[in-house]
Scaffold this motif. Sequence first.
Motif, mmCIF file in Angstrom:
data_model
loop_
_atom_site.group_PDB
_atom_site.id
_atom_site.type_symbol
_atom_site.label_atom_id
_atom_site.label_comp_id
_atom_site.label_asym_id
_atom_site.label_seq_id
_atom_site.Cartn_x
_atom_site.Cartn_y
_atom_site.Cartn_z
ATOM 1 N N ALA A 1 14.907 6.769 0.809
ATOM 2 C CA ALA A 1 14.673 5.375 0.439
ATOM 3 C C ALA A 1 13.559 4.743 1.269
ATOM 4 O O ALA A 1 13.678 3.621 1.743
ATOM 5 C CB ALA A 1 15.975 4.560 0.563
ATOM 6 N N LEU A 2 12.453 5.464 1.432
ATOM 7 C CA LEU A 2 11.294 4.888 2.128
ATOM 8 C C LEU A 2 10.589 3.928 1.176
ATOM 9 O O LEU A 2 10.430 4.232 0.004
ATOM 10 C CB LEU A 2 10.335 5.991 2.555
ATOM 11 N N PHE A 3 10.164 2.776 1.692
ATOM 12 C CA PHE A 3 9.520 1.780 0.834
ATOM 13 C C PHE A 3 8.167 2.319 0.357
ATOM 14 O O PHE A 3 7.286 2.569 1.174
ATOM 15 C CB PHE A 3 9.320 0.473 1.588
ATOM 16 N N PRO A 4 7.985 2.467 -0.947
ATOM 17 C CA PRO A 4 6.761 3.108 -1.427
ATOM 18 C C PRO A 4 5.519 2.231 -1.276
ATOM 19 O O PRO A 4 4.415 2.735 -1.286
ATOM 20 C CB PRO A 4 7.057 3.362 -2.912
ATOM 21 N N HIS A 5 5.722 0.911 -1.130
ATOM 22 C CA HIS A 5 4.550 0.033 -1.049
ATOM 23 C C HIS A 5 4.100 -0.170 0.384
ATOM 24 O O HIS A 5 3.107 -0.850 0.623
ATOM 25 C CB HIS A 5 4.856 -1.312 -1.700
ATOM 26 N N LEU A 6 4.814 0.382 1.338
ATOM 27 C CA LEU A 6 4.447 0.205 2.738
ATOM 28 C C LEU A 6 3.983 1.538 3.323
ATOM 29 O O LEU A 6 4.413 2.601 2.890
ATOM 30 C CB LEU A 6 5.646 -0.304 3.542
ATOM 31 N N SER A 7 3.113 1.433 4.326
ATOM 32 C CA SER A 7 2.667 2.644 5.000
ATOM 33 C C SER A 7 3.813 3.193 5.838
ATOM 34 O O SER A 7 4.823 2.520 6.058
ATOM 35 C CB SER A 7 1.473 2.333 5.893
ATOM 36 N N VAL A 8 3.631 4.416 6.290
ATOM 37 C CA VAL A 8 4.647 5.045 7.131
ATOM 38 C C VAL A 8 4.948 4.163 8.340
ATOM 39 O O VAL A 8 6.109 3.904 8.670
ATOM 40 C CB VAL A 8 4.159 6.442 7.567
ATOM 41 N N LEU A 9 3.890 3.656 8.962
ATOM 42 C CA LEU A 9 4.094 2.808 10.148
ATOM 43 C C LEU A 9 4.865 1.534 9.799
ATOM 44 O O LEU A 9 5.808 1.154 10.495
ATOM 45 C CB LEU A 9 2.737 2.447 10.766
#
Lengths: 383, 305
Positions: free
Chosen positions: A94-102
Amino acid sequence: MAQASFADQGADLELSGIRKEFPGFLAIEDLDLVVPAGSFFALLGPSGCGKTTTLRIVAGLEPPTRGRVLIGGNDVTHLKAYRRPVNTVFQSYALFPHLSVLQNVAFGLKRRHISGADSDAHEALRLVELDHVADRKPQQLSGGQQQRVALARAIVNRPSLLLLDEPLGALDLKLRRQMQLELKKIQSQVGLTFVHVTHDQEEAMTMADTVAVMNHGRIEQLGAPADLYELPKTAFVADFLGQSNLFRGTVSSASARSVVVDVAGQSLTVPANRSVRDHGDLTIGVRPEKSQMHAGSAQHPADHNVIEGGRVAEVSYSGVSTQYTVQFPSLGRVVVFQQNADSGGPVAAGTQVSVSWPIESTFGLHDHRTIDVTAAANDAQEG
Amino acid sequence: MALAGFANTSSRRTSAPMRRSRVAILLLLPGLAYLGLFFLAPLVSLVITSFEAPNPESFDIGSYVYSFQWQNYVAGVAEYWPIFLRSFVFAIIATVAALIIGYPIAYFIGVFLRGRASLQAFTLILVVAPFFISFLLRTLAWKQILGDDGWLVTTLKSLSIMPADGHITGTAFSVIFGLTYNFIPFMVLPIYASLERLDLRYLEASSDLYARPTTTFLKVTLPLSMPGVVSGTLLTFIPASGDYINASDDFLGGPSTQMVGNQIQANFLKLLDYPMAAVLSVVLMVIIMGVVTFYVRRSGTEDLV
Ligand SMILES: Nc1ncnc2c1ncn2[C@@H]1O[C@H](COP(=O)(O)OP(=O)(O)OP(=O)(O)O)[C@@H](O)[C@H]1O
Ligand SMILES: [Mg+2]
């Protein structure tokens, strides 16, 4: 109530009488659990047994149908997820796809207005060896990399209770071992409480202080890894955690010290303090590596259980040890692990053998779940 | 992007791209022909018309010849810039209003009713139901309700909430109201399509990471539904800024609410000043294109989709 700083110690978790019904499906039957502060707790069980559901209830993402959740002594059953001092490494990342990894990793810190969020996030990324991809989007990472970002995103918050839902499943063996060490280090350094869900029993055994084996929405057994392995209480645990030879029989005589079970005409003995019952039907078992195989007729010590008249059906040589499957006409198949320390090479298939093991390695089990084991296996195949 | 890894495998077969491009061109032909016939040709004709001057050899009104009369543009902008301004202000207000009303509707259908397919279908039908009635009739119906003889105005006046000489129709309010009303489905549908695909696990992850519901909305839900918001606002803003029904005297507007569309219509049909009508059309088109480009760039949606 979200604290504005890192937790300086873990909180204990208590689940009491948790039940979870989905429409037409009972996911968790009746769960009682205490995880002491600062401990590494592993939840082990087959697919679909309710591990993720349990974590979701603790995190506040799913309300229990009944029961209470206490974190650090506070009843949080009705507290919203964002108010709980808990972070989760999601099975689906569930990583936010619109945000960078950082930005993903710094998300929780920013929400709590912690200063130096970005540098903390970089540090967490260095920990999972991904600082070089800090500016990428999650979709531009491999599955294993995404999983490590999910790990960093949760760990960076240093919550007093960290829930890990198969956090290392997508990693190769080497990276997995390395991350296991890192996790263990973080957990013991800060003294956080970890609840770690895994399919990998070796991972559960090596990392956890306490392992709970779950099946069909219930905890079958809970204890230190060695205790669970040495003395399983149910047929399911004996089979799920490692491998076991199980025999179903009827108690023929019992004393204060031992219970004798008649299994298809053979008398097998189990120490009374290692048996869950001393009358009626009883399933007894032993670990394959505790068993010895003897070709021809051999003298057996008195403190051993012996079964005779077997024939070696399969031999699988794996260097350090050899796994034999011995077929008994009355008892079915028995597995024996034999160390290859002695010279002479493996016994050939077809050889007539007997199998023996020390009485004190035998365990007597609750078997009312043997049916469930096959049901779980079917579930796992369907799922 | 996720497929980039596969690129190596396909580029190894060198002949494939060639073959593929020939097939692609073949498949594109009908579309290209359509564009050429129905878009490019009228556009060229429009631009040519905008440079025409009155025919010196004829006294007929509406007789023009081509003469690269670029001064048409100067005259058009000088005369009509306040109306352009008003058109865009109206369109922007209507777009924002449609967004404020449409987003919650789309959220309700796409997220709240998730998993209840029949309710979703029913509410979607309610959203598009106005389309079953002609645009003109719908707007006329509102004129009936909002007009000076309508029950609303009479009631408000009898309750002294509105002054005796007050109107609703013919005001900026009623024009913007009409624009908003008429374009709300264009706003709701694309946002719904975006929210329908929104993975709710992101929202859970956000709340697990200490974000309150409002923060989750602003930091996760809204950015992830941006493609829908962008298409919805464009689908509302573009037709609204060129609309000539709502603002017309015959419907919800009045002399003080004229928009560019009304002027284009008047120049073309009443004054028979075709070059001026063309000038206004071209200027409107260029401004809209500029605004859209700027907007899409700013909202950074290119890499979101
Ligand atoms: N929202 C839901 N509605 C209905 N049933 C559900 C729902 N969520 C989970 N279940 C069911 O509850 C059971 C437990 O699910 P859960 O996700 O907790 O399993 P798990 O132990 O995490 O399995 P895995 O190891 O495969 O991740 C499953 O049989 C699943 O089908
Ligand atoms: Mg799971």
